[in-house]
Design a protein around this motif. Sequence first.
Motif, PDB file in Angstrom:
ATOM      1  N   UNK A   1       0.840  -1.193   0.000  1.00  0.00           N
ATOM      2  CA  UNK A   1       0.000   0.000   0.000  1.00  0.00           C
ATOM      3  C   UNK A   1       0.879   1.249   0.000  1.00  0.00           C
ATOM      4  N   UNK A   2       0.521   2.209  -0.819  1.00  0.00           N
ATOM      5  CA  UNK A   2       1.268   3.463  -0.886  1.00  0.00           C
ATOM      6  C   UNK A   2       1.021   4.313   0.356  1.00  0.00           C
ATOM      7  N   UNK A   3       1.918   5.278   0.588  1.00  0.00           N
ATOM      8  CA  UNK A   3       1.756   6.233   1.672  1.00  0.00           C
ATOM      9  C   UNK A   3       1.598   7.626   1.076  1.00  0.00           C
ATOM     10  N   UNK A   4       1.196   8.575   1.915  1.00  0.00           N
ATOM     11  CA  UNK A   4       0.850   9.899   1.404  1.00  0.00           C
ATOM     12  C   UNK A   4       1.292  11.003   2.362  1.00  0.00           C
ATOM     13  N   UNK A   5       1.526  12.174   1.780  1.00  0.00           N
ATOM     14  CA  UNK A   5       1.651  13.405   2.564  1.00  0.00           C
ATOM     15  C   UNK A   5       0.595  14.368   2.063  1.00  0.00           C
ATOM     16  N   UNK A   6      -0.198  14.882   2.986  1.00  0.00           N
ATOM     17  CA  UNK A   6      -1.280  15.806   2.652  1.00  0.00           C
ATOM     18  C   UNK A   6      -1.041  17.139   3.338  1.00  0.00           C
ATOM     19  N   UNK A   7      -1.047  18.210   2.570  1.00  0.00           N
ATOM     20  CA  UNK A   7      -0.980  19.550   3.142  1.00  0.00           C
ATOM     21  C   UNK A   7      -2.390  19.950   3.551  1.00  0.00           C
ATOM     22  N   UNK A   8      -2.619  19.985   4.867  1.00  0.00           N
ATOM     23  CA  UNK A   8      -3.989  20.214   5.328  1.00  0.00           C
ATOM     24  C   UNK A   8      -4.347  21.700   5.431  1.00  0.00           C
ATOM     25  N   UNK A   9      -3.331  22.574   5.443  1.00  0.00           N
ATOM     26  CA  UNK A   9      -3.613  24.003   5.414  1.00  0.00           C
ATOM     27  C   UNK A   9      -4.476  24.464   6.564  1.00  0.00           C
ATOM     28  N   UNK A  10      -5.476  25.252   6.261  1.00  0.00           N
ATOM     29  CA  UNK A  10      -6.325  25.866   7.279  1.00  0.00           C
ATOM     30  C   UNK A  10      -7.639  25.100   7.434  1.00  0.00           C
TER      31      UNK A  10
ATOM     32  N   UNK B   1       3.351  14.013  -7.362  1.00  0.00           N
ATOM     33  CA  UNK B   1       2.611  15.184  -6.897  1.00  0.00           C
ATOM     34  C   UNK B   1       1.145  14.986  -7.285  1.00  0.00           C
ATOM     35  N   UNK B   2       0.264  14.855  -6.307  1.00  0.00           N
ATOM     36  CA  UNK B   2      -1.139  14.561  -6.609  1.00  0.00           C
ATOM     37  C   UNK B   2      -2.040  15.774  -6.418  1.00  0.00           C
ATOM     38  N   UNK B   3      -1.510  16.832  -5.824  1.00  0.00           N
ATOM     39  CA  UNK B   3      -2.277  18.081  -5.736  1.00  0.00           C
ATOM     40  C   UNK B   3      -1.318  19.246  -5.548  1.00  0.00           C
ATOM     41  N   UNK B   4      -1.681  20.379  -6.165  1.00  0.00           N
ATOM     42  CA  UNK B   4      -0.879  21.590  -6.008  1.00  0.00           C
ATOM     43  C   UNK B   4      -1.782  22.807  -6.093  1.00  0.00           C
ATOM     44  N   UNK B   5      -1.824  23.579  -5.038  1.00  0.00           N
ATOM     45  CA  UNK B   5      -2.550  24.850  -5.023  1.00  0.00           C
ATOM     46  C   UNK B   5      -1.985  25.700  -3.893  1.00  0.00           C
ATOM     47  N   UNK B   6      -2.468  26.938  -3.820  1.00  0.00           N
ATOM     48  CA  UNK B   6      -1.976  27.873  -2.806  1.00  0.00           C
ATOM     49  C   UNK B   6      -3.146  28.465  -2.035  1.00  0.00           C
TER      50      UNK B   6
ATOM     51  N   UNK C   1       1.480  26.506   0.729  1.00  0.00           N
ATOM     52  CA  UNK C   1       1.382  25.536  -0.354  1.00  0.00           C
ATOM     53  C   UNK C   1       0.600  24.319   0.104  1.00  0.00           C
ATOM     54  N   UNK C   2      -0.347  23.903  -0.729  1.00  0.00           N
ATOM     55  CA  UNK C   2      -1.114  22.690  -0.462  1.00  0.00           C
ATOM     56  C   UNK C   2      -0.560  21.503  -1.257  1.00  0.00           C
ATOM     57  N   UNK C   3       0.686  21.573  -1.677  1.00  0.00           N
ATOM     58  CA  UNK C   3       1.271  20.438  -2.396  1.00  0.00           C
ATOM     59  C   UNK C   3       1.140  19.151  -1.574  1.00  0.00           C
ATOM     60  N   UNK C   4       0.649  18.120  -2.223  1.00  0.00           N
ATOM     61  CA  UNK C   4       0.432  16.835  -1.560  1.00  0.00           C
ATOM     62  C   UNK C   4       0.995  15.732  -2.449  1.00  0.00           C
ATOM     63  N   UNK C   5       1.489  14.679  -1.831  1.00  0.00           N
ATOM     64  CA  UNK C   5       2.257  13.674  -2.547  1.00  0.00           C
ATOM     65  C   UNK C   5       1.801  12.256  -2.229  1.00  0.00           C
ATOM     66  N   UNK C   6       1.927  11.425  -3.237  1.00  0.00           N
ATOM     67  CA  UNK C   6       1.765   9.978  -3.080  1.00  0.00           C
ATOM     68  C   UNK C   6       3.147   9.357  -3.186  1.00  0.00           C
ATOM     69  N   UNK C   7       3.474   8.479  -2.260  1.00  0.00           N
ATOM     70  CA  UNK C   7       4.746   7.771  -2.319  1.00  0.00           C
ATOM     71  C   UNK C   7       4.459   6.321  -2.690  1.00  0.00           C
TER      72      UNK C   7
END
Length: 261
Positions: free
Chosen positions: A1-10, A241-246, A252-258
Motif C-alpha cells: 500500500x502506498x503512503x501519502x503526505x497531505x498539506x492540510x492548510x487551514x 505530486x497529486x495536488x498543487x494549489x496555494x 502551499x497545499x502540495x500533496x504527494x503519493x509515495x
Amino acid sequence: MDTFFISHGSPRMLIKEMPARRFLESWKAEHFPAAPKAILVVSAHWETAEPAVNFIEGPNGAIHDFTNFPKHMYELKYPAPGAPEIAKRVKQLLHEAGFDGVEEDSSRGLDHGAWVPLMLMYPEANIPVCQLSVQPSKDGTHHYNVGKALAPLRDEGVLIFGSGSATHNLNLQGPDDEPPPTWAMDFDKWLTDSLINGRHEDVKQYEEKAPNAKTAHPEPEHFYPLHVALGAAGERAKAELIHHSWGCWSISYSSYRFKTA
C-alpha cells in the motif's frame, strides 16, 4: 500500500470552496478507492519529546485547536472508531526499531491536522483511526526512520499519511488571490523536484539543502509528517505530486503519493 503526505492548510477549507477542498473530497474516487483496514495519521499538531500514539477505545474525540473561527466550527466532530490494536502495533514496531520511549495516550482525541482532512476524505467516519506525534526537537532523519520502522503496516491494510503543509509560515500570510511569494514558490519547487528525482537525503537535510528553508518552515513540525510518510514507503519509493494549489498567499497545499516498490 502506498503512503501519502497531505498539506492540510487551514480548517477554513471546511467552510470555503477551494481547490484543496475539492482534492480531498475526490480522495476515494480519484486517489485511493480501496477502503483501508485502519488509518494512521502523523499530524503536525501533536508535538511530543518522543513518539507518542493514541490508544482510543470507542470513538475518537475532536480537538478544536484553532482560534477565531465561526462558532459552528467548534461543534464539529469526527467520531471515527479508535484503533487500539493498530496503536499497539505501532508501538511494537517502533520499539523493535530502537525507539524505546514511545508514549501511550489513552485520552487524546484527533487534532485538526487529522480530523479536518479526514472529514473530507472519509466523511462516513467509519474507518478506525489512530494518530502519531512528531518531535520538533529532532530532525528529518529521525522522522524518516520512524516512518521506516512503520513500513510493515502498509502490508497490513493500514493507510499511513502525514498531515502538515509543504510551506508553513503563519507570520507571512496574505490574500488568497495574490500570487505566492518567490521564497515560497522556490521552496515548493525544490521539494517537488527533490521528491520526484529521489533525492531523499536532501529532503532529510532540507534545512541545509533547500532554498529559503527557514522562511518556508520557521518551525519544522508541519514538515516532519512528510518525512514519516516518505520513510514508511521505503528507500525505493517513487513520489508523485497529486495536488498543487496555494492559500493565504504563502501556504502551499502540495500533496504527494509515495508509491512503494
